[in-house]
Enzyme design. Sequence first.
Site, PDB file in Angstrom:
ATOM      1  N   THR A 108       0.808  -1.216   0.000  1.00 36.78           N
ATOM      2  CA  THR A 108       0.000   0.000   0.000  1.00 36.78           C
ATOM      3  C   THR A 108       0.844   1.269   0.000  1.00 36.78           C
ATOM      4  O   THR A 108       0.337   2.353  -0.290  1.00 36.78           O
ATOM      5  CB  THR A 108      -0.916   0.028   1.239  1.00 36.78           C
ATOM      6  OG1 THR A 108      -0.099   0.138   2.422  1.00 36.78           O
ATOM      7  CG2 THR A 108      -1.754  -1.236   1.317  1.00 36.78           C
ATOM      8  N   ASP A 200      18.104   2.177  -1.142  1.00 43.20           N
ATOM      9  CA  ASP A 200      17.519   2.037   0.184  1.00 43.20           C
ATOM     10  C   ASP A 200      18.536   2.484   1.223  1.00 43.20           C
ATOM     11  O   ASP A 200      19.564   1.841   1.422  1.00 43.20           O
ATOM     12  CB  ASP A 200      17.108   0.593   0.428  1.00 43.20           C
ATOM     13  CG  ASP A 200      16.318   0.419   1.709  1.00 43.20           C
ATOM     14  OD1 ASP A 200      16.873   0.724   2.794  1.00 43.20           O
ATOM     15  OD2 ASP A 200      15.170  -0.054   1.644  1.00 43.20           O
TER      16      ASP A 200
END
Length: 209
Positions: A108, A200
Site C-alpha cells: 500500500t 535504500d
Amino acid sequence: MEMTVIISNHPLVQHKLSILRNVNTEPKKFRQLVRELAALLTYEATSDLATTPVDVQTPLAVAHCRELKEKIGLVPILRAGLGMVEGVWELMPSSEVWHIGVYRDEKTLKPVQYYNKLPVEPRVQVCLILDPMLATGGSAVATADILKTWGVKKIKFVGLIGAPEGIALMEKHHPDVPIHLAAIDDHLNEKGYIVPGLGDAGDRQFGTG
C-alpha cells in the site's frame, strides 16, 4: 500557512552527497557520510533556536555568552534515521533521543507504526525528525502527528534527499514543519523509491541490501 523547504547548497554538503549517491560507496563509508551530512544539515536547521544570556568565568575574566534556551529532542525514524543521530549528537550531546518505529507497507506504501516509547509528557521544546529519505512522506507525516499529539510545539524535519511527492504530503498535513534537505530529486518509482535517489538508505547503511 506556506511550508518552508530549505535546500542546503553548501559545497561540503553537495560534495558528500555525490559520494553518498554512488552505487560503489561501501556501507562503512556510507554510514560516515550520513553522520557528517546529518551534522552539517542540523547546523543549518538549528540557526533559529532560542538562546538566553549566561555569564561564564574564563581563566581571565567573566565572558558574556549565550546558551540554548530550549531542550532539543532527536526523533530518528527507525531504522534508516538511526544513522543520523550520531552526527547530530556531536553537535548537541545533551539532546534527548526518542525512537519512533514506522515502516512502509510494500503493497500500500502506507506507514505502519510499530514502536513508540514516548513518555506521557514531553520533556523537550523542539524536536528534529531525522530520516535520510523523504519519499512518499507517509512516515514523516505519521511521526509529526505523533509528536504534535504528544504536545511538542516546534518540529523540524531533517533529511538528506526529498521527493516532490513527500514534500507535497508534508505540506498538506504539516505546513508548519520546516523541511531541511541536501537535495530534491525528480520523482518516486512504482515501488516508492526516490529517483535518482541513492537506493535504500537503511540497506546501504547496515549492509543488508
